[in-house]
Every structure is written in C-alpha cells, then in structure tokens.
Scaffold this active site. Structure first.
Site, mmCIF file in Angstrom:
data_model
loop_
_atom_site.group_PDB
_atom_site.id
_atom_site.type_symbol
_atom_site.label_atom_id
_atom_site.label_comp_id
_atom_site.label_asym_id
_atom_site.label_seq_id
_atom_site.Cartn_x
_atom_site.Cartn_y
_atom_site.Cartn_z
ATOM 1 N N HIS A 53 25.724 -10.041 23.954
ATOM 2 C CA HIS A 53 26.798 -9.187 24.092
ATOM 3 C C HIS A 53 26.925 -8.147 22.931
ATOM 4 O O HIS A 53 27.177 -6.974 23.173
ATOM 5 C CB HIS A 53 28.234 -9.785 24.208
ATOM 6 C CG HIS A 53 28.201 -10.639 25.585
ATOM 7 N ND1 HIS A 53 27.591 -11.857 25.823
ATOM 8 C CD2 HIS A 53 28.792 -10.226 26.981
ATOM 9 C CE1 HIS A 53 28.058 -12.354 27.045
ATOM 10 N NE2 HIS A 53 28.717 -11.417 27.512
ATOM 11 N N ASP B 64 21.341 -9.466 33.369
ATOM 12 C CA ASP B 64 22.715 -9.446 32.623
ATOM 13 C C ASP B 64 22.966 -8.056 32.549
ATOM 14 O O ASP B 64 22.377 -7.019 32.721
ATOM 15 C CB ASP B 64 22.453 -10.230 31.262
ATOM 16 C CG ASP B 64 23.947 -10.999 31.051
ATOM 17 O OD1 ASP B 64 24.891 -10.737 31.635
ATOM 18 O OD2 ASP B 64 23.816 -11.748 30.171
#
Length: 444
Positions: free
Chosen positions: A300, A373
């Site tokens: 992330h 993702d």
C-alpha cells in the site's frame, strides 16, 4: 407319481366311483406322458437345430438376451451421456452468448469492462451514497465491469440496498448483463459492512483467530454469514478470503487477516470460507497472489517483495492458490508483490507476464478471471502512471483493473494502446470474454 395320483384321486367329486376315477386318472397321465415324449422328439430336435444354427451364426438365445441387457446398459449410458451433454450445452450456451455479446460491443465498451472502480471515480461525486441520475449517466457513458464500495458509501441497510439495486438496474439497461458490485468484507479488521453498527450484522473476528482454532466448519460459517448479509444488501462479489500464508512473523499487513503460517491449514480454511460465500450467491476471490504473507513492507505504501524462489513459493505461498485452481475457483487477485528470485527483476506481480501468464496461467493452470489489487497503491503509483500500469497489467495477462489512481487516464491509455498496437484487441477480447462468462454464469 404316487403323490400326484393321490392328489388326483382326492380331487374326484364322487366317492361312489372312486376306483373308476383313479383308473381314469392313471390312463390320462399315461397319455399325457406319451404325448409329451412325442412333442419333445419333434420340438426338442427343432430347438437343438436352431441352437446349433444360432451357435454357428454366433447369435444364440443367450446372446440375444445379452443384447437386450446391453441395450438397457446403453440406454442407461445414454441417459448419463444426455445429462453430461445437457450440462455441456449449458456451459456452451454461456460461451456462445458471451461470444455474441463480445462481437456486438465497441472497443470502448470492451475496454470499460476491464475496470472495477469506486462510484466516486465513475461519477466524479465527492462521496456517493445513492444512485440516481448521475450514476445512470455515468454508466451510460462508461459501462465499467464493476464497482467497489467502501465504508463511506454504506450508511445503513435500506440506503445500501436502494443504491446497489439502482446501480445494477442501470448497468443491465445499458449493457444487457450484470455489473460486479464488490466490497472488501473479510471479517476482523477488514469489514466495510460488519464494522458499521447500523447494519446490525454478526461481528466476525480476525481470521488469525479463526485459523488458530483449526475448525473448517467455523470458516465455512464465516463465509456463509458474510455471504448472506452481502447478498441481502445487493452485492454479488467479495474480495475474500485472504489466502496469504503468514511465513514472515514480522509481517503486519496480513498478520491478523491470514488464517495461518501452515499452507495446508490456510488451504482448508480458505476453501471452506469460499464455499460459504458461494452458497450465498457471492463470488469470492483468493488473494493476494503470489502471497503477501512473506513480505516485510506494505505494498500500500511502496515497493514490497519476497525472497522466495519459485520452488519455495510452490511449497508454501502457492499451495492455497493451487488448491483453489484445482477446485475451480473463479477469481484470483494478484498483488503488487515483487519476486526478484523468480522474475530476475523488481517488477510487481500485477505487471509481470512471467508471474501471471507463465506461472499462474500456464504452469498452475488458472483460466479464471485475474483481477489486480488496487492500482492506486504506492507500489504502483510511485513508479508508473495510471495508463502505463494499466497497459502493462493487461499485457501481463490481467483481466480486470481495480481502482487505478486516475480512471480516465487509464481508460484512455488502454484505448490508445490498442489503436497503436501496444495491446492487441485479441488480448482485450480474451479478458472481456472471461468477464462476460463469469457474469453470465452468475445469472444462471
């Protein structure tokens, strides 16, 4: 013969003429025996001749009886075959219909299907909590393949049901088939619905706790519970279960989201949870291929990698994914994890043809839908533009692009890449066909 004569004598109706009837009965028996002998001589020889003839022709009475049995067996096999053919026709009909839809679509419509984005990215509205004219107009212009919702979009059950029902209706009116309506609902610390008391649903604990108890029935009930309330609200897809094998004890990303550090336990628990989701009409997905459990860094935030070789991955992180593939899993989410000891460079798995096409598809045998993702994560945005990342992911073998940082740029980048030959339209068609087939299967 003595017993038979006795019965015949007893059957006589007149006691006065008993002896006469007995003598008459004996005479009758003698006549019958003589007649039987003559008949046997005639018909027995004839039958023997027929048997001999049949034997010579290789088709006696026994064989005829056998043929009837074979015919019955063939009929049974025919029924089984017909059942298999019916199932095959159903599969074929999905493929045929998907092909027909694909042929009718413009390039722009096909490229739209490759994206799953937030309702905000679709409409340009700050925070979307309803679906009205703005949503309808946006879907008409950009009929995307899916939308994903977060906590800020989900206020209460009635609001969520209405928003999702309207969105689904607009999508079907525009395209003639469903849109994926997805959410991250793993339970534990990742629960967009379950973390909101307004929904009044059962609170699910961390998967690490579920895994520690090793009860696959509990994992199934987790999937069934989550699937039931998601389906009731109008969702048809969930980004769960997490199938990462927690091989790095310092990993904080999936520490509480992973079932275990034991690949076999993760395999069993994930399969049970997925079954629970599927039985409630929710499409689940295994994530985060090639496995986020061995990383130290968080994709992330930026670059994240694992040191494992391909052989180490196959005996560890890949085990749950391979089991899912072998058992017909429909969707796998690929992460931005780099595997330098496999690929020889730092390319994130989402953009690596070796990881997706060569390994996941060709080596492991996955022919379902590959979704990335979130493409707005630091591991991608720090090194690639939205359009560059989208094009690279498609060329690597990805089917659906989740949440690019800039949807408009990514969408236009893919269109331009097809027009200049950087991405072939056949590559686009391959992915859109998978997406369409999954959506059509979802409606059966």
């Amino acid at each position: 013969m003595g017993k038979r004569r006795t019965r015949q004598g007893q059957s006589g109706r007149s006691a006065r003429n008993g002896r006469k009837y007995i003598l008459g009965g004996i005479a009758a028996v003698v006549v019958i025996i003589a007649a039987a002998a003559v008949l046997w001589q005639f018909f027995g020889k004839a039958d023997s001749g027929k048997d001999k003839e049949a034997s010579q022709n290789g088709a006696g009475q026994t064989v005829q009886s056998g043929e009837k049995t074979d015919q019955a067996d063939d009929a049974g096999e025919g029924e089984e075959k017909q059942s298999d053919e019916t199932a095959g026709r159903e599969d074929s009909s999905v493929e045929v219909k998907a092909g027909e839809i694909l042929e009718s679509m413009t390039l722009e419509e096909k490229v739209c299907q490759l994206f799953m984005i937030t309702p905000e990215a679709l409409t340009g509205v700050g925070t979307v909590v309803q679906a009205g004219t703005s949503t309808k107009n946006a879907i008409d212009q950009y009929p995307v393949g899916g939308l994903i919702y977060f906590s800020q979009n989900l206020q209460d059950p009635d609001q969520t049901r209405t928003m999702l029902a309207n969105t689904q209706q607009y999508a079907k009116e525009r395209t003639g088939f469903p849109i994926f309506l997805s959410v991250d609902e793993e339970g534990g610390q990742v629960a967009r619905v379950g973390s909101n008391p307004a929904f009044g649903v059962e609170k699910i604990g961390n998967m690490s706790d579920v895994g520690s108890r090793g009860d696959t029935q509990e994992a199934y009930e987790v999937g069934s519970t989550i699937g039931a309330y998601l389906s009731d609200l109008g969702f048809n897809m969930d980004a769960a279960p997490d199938t990462d094998v927690l091989t790095n004890p310092d990993n904080q990303v999936v520490k509480y989201r992973s079932f275990s550090s034991d690949p076999q336990l993760v395999t069993e628990m994930a399969a049970s949870e997925l079954r629970g989701l599927n039985e409630q009409g929710i499409i689940g997905m295994y994530k985060h291929f090639p496995g986020h459990g061995g990383t130290t860094d968080d994709s992330h935030e930026g670059y994240a990698y694992v040191d494992d070789t391909l052989e180490e991955l196959k005996s560890g992180a890949f085990v749950p994914f391979q089991d899912g593939i072998d058992n017909g899993i429909q969707v796998i989410m690929v992460s931005h994890i780099s595997c330098p000891n496999v690929t020889g460079d730092n390319t994130p798995a989402t953009l690596s043809k070796m990881m997706i096409t060569d390994i996941l598809r060709n080596d492991m045998g996955f022919d379902g839908m590959v979704i990335t993702d979130a493409m707005n994560m630091g591991a991608i945005t720090a090194r690639y533009s939205s359009s560059e990342a989208a094009v690279a992911a498609l060329n690597a073998g990805v089917d659906m692009l989740l949440m690019p940082e800039d949807f408009q740029s990514a969408y236009q980048g893919v269109l331009d890449a097809v027009k200049d030959g950087t991405v072939s339209e056949e590559r686009i068609d391959e992915s859109v066909r998978r997406i369409l087939e999954l959506k059509l299967e979802m409606e059966k």
